[in-house]
Design a protein around this motif. Sequence first.
Motif, short mmCIF file in Angstrom:
data_model
loop_
_atom_site.label_atom_id
_atom_site.label_comp_id
_atom_site.label_asym_id
_atom_site.label_seq_id
_atom_site.Cartn_x
_atom_site.Cartn_y
_atom_site.Cartn_z
N ALA A 40 -33.45 -23.83 -54.41
CA ALA A 40 -32.54 -22.88 -55.04
C ALA A 40 -31.18 -23.55 -55.21
O ALA A 40 -30.86 -24.51 -54.50
CB ALA A 40 -32.43 -21.63 -54.17
N PRO A 41 -30.36 -23.06 -56.13
CA PRO A 41 -29.04 -23.66 -56.37
C PRO A 41 -28.22 -23.73 -55.08
O PRO A 41 -28.10 -22.74 -54.35
CB PRO A 41 -28.41 -22.70 -57.38
CG PRO A 41 -29.55 -22.10 -58.10
CD PRO A 41 -30.63 -21.96 -57.07
N GLY A 42 -27.68 -24.90 -54.81
CA GLY A 42 -26.84 -25.08 -53.64
C GLY A 42 -27.58 -25.23 -52.32
O GLY A 42 -26.95 -25.30 -51.26
N LYS A 43 -28.90 -25.25 -52.38
CA LYS A 43 -29.69 -25.35 -51.15
C LYS A 43 -30.56 -26.61 -51.17
O LYS A 43 -30.80 -27.19 -52.21
CB LYS A 43 -30.58 -24.11 -51.00
CG LYS A 43 -29.82 -22.82 -50.79
CD LYS A 43 -30.75 -21.68 -50.44
CE LYS A 43 -29.98 -20.42 -50.16
NZ LYS A 43 -30.89 -19.29 -49.78
N GLU A 44 -31.01 -26.97 -49.98
CA GLU A 44 -31.90 -28.13 -49.87
C GLU A 44 -33.31 -27.76 -50.35
O GLU A 44 -33.71 -26.60 -50.32
CB GLU A 44 -31.97 -28.58 -48.41
CG GLU A 44 -30.70 -29.26 -47.93
CD GLU A 44 -30.91 -29.92 -46.56
OE1 GLU A 44 -29.93 -30.48 -46.04
OE2 GLU A 44 -32.02 -29.88 -46.03
N ARG A 45 -34.03 -28.78 -50.76
CA ARG A 45 -35.43 -28.58 -51.13
C ARG A 45 -36.22 -28.28 -49.85
O ARG A 45 -36.09 -29.00 -48.86
CB ARG A 45 -35.96 -29.84 -51.82
CG ARG A 45 -37.29 -29.65 -52.51
CD ARG A 45 -37.64 -30.88 -53.33
NE ARG A 45 -36.68 -31.12 -54.40
CZ ARG A 45 -36.84 -32.05 -55.33
NH1 ARG A 45 -37.93 -32.81 -55.33
NH2 ARG A 45 -35.92 -32.21 -56.26
N GLU A 46 -37.02 -27.25 -49.90
CA GLU A 46 -37.76 -26.86 -48.70
C GLU A 46 -39.24 -26.72 -48.99
O GLU A 46 -39.66 -26.36 -50.10
CB GLU A 46 -37.21 -25.57 -48.09
CG GLU A 46 -37.27 -24.35 -49.02
CD GLU A 46 -36.68 -23.12 -48.36
OE1 GLU A 46 -35.60 -23.21 -47.77
OE2 GLU A 46 -37.33 -22.06 -48.45
N LEU A 47 -40.02 -26.99 -47.96
CA LEU A 47 -41.48 -26.92 -48.07
C LEU A 47 -41.92 -25.46 -48.08
O LEU A 47 -41.55 -24.69 -47.20
CB LEU A 47 -42.12 -27.65 -46.90
CG LEU A 47 -43.63 -27.65 -46.81
CD1 LEU A 47 -44.25 -28.31 -48.03
CD2 LEU A 47 -44.09 -28.33 -45.53
N VAL A 48 -42.68 -25.10 -49.08
CA VAL A 48 -43.18 -23.73 -49.23
C VAL A 48 -44.62 -23.63 -48.75
O VAL A 48 -44.97 -22.73 -47.99
CB VAL A 48 -43.09 -23.30 -50.70
CG1 VAL A 48 -43.77 -21.93 -50.90
CG2 VAL A 48 -41.64 -23.24 -51.16
N ALA A 49 -45.45 -24.56 -49.20
CA ALA A 49 -46.87 -24.52 -48.86
C ALA A 49 -47.45 -25.92 -48.98
O ALA A 49 -46.97 -26.73 -49.78
CB ALA A 49 -47.63 -23.56 -49.76
N ALA A 50 -48.47 -26.19 -48.19
CA ALA A 50 -49.12 -27.50 -48.22
C ALA A 50 -50.61 -27.32 -48.00
O ALA A 50 -51.05 -26.34 -47.38
CB ALA A 50 -48.53 -28.43 -47.16
#
Length: 127
Positions: A40-50
């Motif tokens: 999301a804007p201004g946020k770090e890339r985060e793991l959603v699902a694997a």
Amino acid sequence: QVRLVESGGGLVQAGGSLRLSCAASGRTFNKYHMAWFCQAPGKERELVAAIYWSGSSTYYSDSVKGRFTISRDNAKNTVYLQMTSLKPEDTAVYYCATAISAYNTVGYAVKSSYGYWGQGTQVTVSS
């Protein structure tokens, strides 16, 4: 070289559904874990699902557990993310990713296991 191409993003109302797809090429797909990340804007890339290279195990972040489903079709070299009960806070660019190493033993739910990314697809959820 490894290539990942996402599709399926778009604008949807809260409570709606979307299905993201990611077509992979450039190496033997069924040897590598696959994952979806969001940023999301201004946020770090985060793991959603694997999902494990064999498809035998899946991981979900707490924020999407019970609403999103990751799956893979090794015959089509494609990974999917079915998104249901979408919320405005799910709004982000969603990236498909594949693990750096084949049959990775470090952990398929570990962000650092992934080193190849698609270009991303925008998901916008309106309230």
